[in-house]
Design a protein around this motif. Structure first.
Motif, PDB file in Angstrom:
ATOM      1  N   HIS A   1       0.830  -1.203   0.000  1.00  0.00           N
ATOM      2  CA  HIS A   1       0.000   0.000   0.000  1.00  0.00           C
ATOM      3  C   HIS A   1       0.870   1.261   0.000  1.00  0.00           C
ATOM      4  N   LEU A   2       2.108   1.147  -0.484  1.00  0.00           N
ATOM      5  CA  LEU A   2       2.966   2.320  -0.646  1.00  0.00           C
ATOM      6  C   LEU A   2       2.431   3.181  -1.778  1.00  0.00           C
ATOM      7  N   ARG A   3       2.336   4.469  -1.534  1.00  0.00           N
ATOM      8  CA  ARG A   3       1.755   5.406  -2.482  1.00  0.00           C
ATOM      9  C   ARG A   3       2.738   6.545  -2.763  1.00  0.00           C
ATOM     10  N   VAL A   4       2.487   7.310  -3.799  1.00  0.00           N
ATOM     11  CA  VAL A   4       3.268   8.532  -4.000  1.00  0.00           C
ATOM     12  C   VAL A   4       3.186   9.391  -2.742  1.00  0.00           C
ATOM     13  N   GLY A   5       2.000   9.459  -2.157  1.00  0.00           N
ATOM     14  CA  GLY A   5       1.813  10.253  -0.951  1.00  0.00           C
ATOM     15  C   GLY A   5       2.622   9.783   0.238  1.00  0.00           C
TER      16      GLY A   5
END
Length: 328
Positions: A177-181
């Motif tokens: 669940h790693l995101r740009v954010g």
């Protein structure tokens, strides 16, 4: 009454500043509505009865080996930066290494309040849970990279939006669940060591052949270019391509107001709050490039401080438009 899974929780081993440890909030009367048995088998899940599944995947009991937490991230929402978002209604139970050797997150969505709920109730109602279950599995069947749906559980409780609605919990499976954010929050705060740790973690988990932050940027851009071309080819409108809904893995994530077009309209919008058409079907390629520019900006503190490094990062991002067009 429980289920077992081969948990191996690498994200929980990162420093506390990456997440908040919290358990799901139990519900009144969990009842299994849908269960993805082939996916469960591939994950190595074991359970005695479907009632056990409902009890655990509704959030009333932790499976053996779980280490639950809510992840911290930030993000641009409709172009405006929000410095702290995070999992406001989702809890990562942990990670498993599936039967093919791939690491997968198992997350409960709609599982109660967390430190990032910002006044929300942390719950989900049945309609969006079933939508994400059906659409994510349709995307998987079409061969498009996506998070998966493991289960939908009715809670036996109402949630209150404009009116009372039946509550539910979705169990979501993702490469991560790693995101740009996730990168943006540490860059914005100036927490360079955490940014460095996150970058190394992302490389090791998703792109082990990537050469440092620049290599990570290039790899993520490549994945996103292929993903957007796949969306365009089947008439899929994500609806809310915020940077917190842009997964580093290159999977489709967060099925909010989304749709497959029944009839082709190039500028079709599928979000009642997208009044300017920022996330219209035709704009998805350029928004993907914009999102990758935000990732590049977040990674800049880790890049070699030179005009050449800045020019290379710029070239990687600008090349995406042609990559998407070629793939499409």
């Amino acid at each position: 009454m429980t289920i077992t899974a081969p948990f191996d929780n690498s994200y929980a081993a990162l420093p506390e500043g990456f997440f908040s440890r919290i358990n799901p909030t139990p519900v009144a009367n969990p009842r299994l509505l849908a269960f993805n048995e082939p996916l469960a088998s591939s994950l190595g899940l074991e359970f005695a009865t479907k009632d056990d599944l409902a009890f655990v995947l509704g959030g009333n009991e932790l499976p053996v080996g779980a280490d639950p937490l809510a992840q911290l991230y930030a993000g641009h929402q409709f172009g405006s930066y929000n410095p702290q978002l995070g999992d406001g209604r989702a809890i990562l139970l942990g990670e498993v290494v599936d039967r093919s050797g791939k690491r997968r997150d198992i997350q409960l969505k709609g599982s109660g309040r967390t430190p990032y709920s910002r006044g929300g109730d942390g719950r989900a109602w049945l309609g969006p849970v079933l939508r994400e279950y059906v659409v994510s599995e349709a995307m998987h069947a079409l061969g498009i990279p996506t998070t998966r749906a493991l289960a939908a559980v009715a809670t036996g409780e109402d949630v209150y939006r404009e009116t009372a609605l039946p509550g539910a919990v979705l169990t979501r499976v993702a490469s991560s669940h790693l995101r740009v954010g996730t990168f943006q929050v540490y860059a914005h705060r100036g927490e360079i060591e955490n940014l460095r740790l996150l970058t190394q973690y992302a490389i090791e988990r998703h792109y082990p052949d990537a050469d440092g932050p620049m290599g990570l940027l290039r790899a993520v851009c490549d994945r996103q270019a292929d993903l957007i071309a796949s969306w365009m080819s089947v008439g899929f409108i994500h609806g809310v391509m915020n940077t917190d809904n842009c997964a580093i893995s290159g999977e489709t994530i967060d099925y909010g107001p989304c749709a497959f077009m029944d009839a082709f309209h190039v500028n079709r919008v599928f979000s009642s709050i997208d009044r300017q058409g920022r996330y219209a079907f035709s704009n998805q390629p350029q928004i993907a490039v914009w999102n990758m520019a935000q990732l590049a900006t977040a990674l800049l503190p880790l890049l070699e401080n030179s005009d050449a490094a800045l020019a290379e990062a710029t070239q990687i991002v600008h090349a995406m438009s042609d990559q998407i067009e070629t793939a499409w």
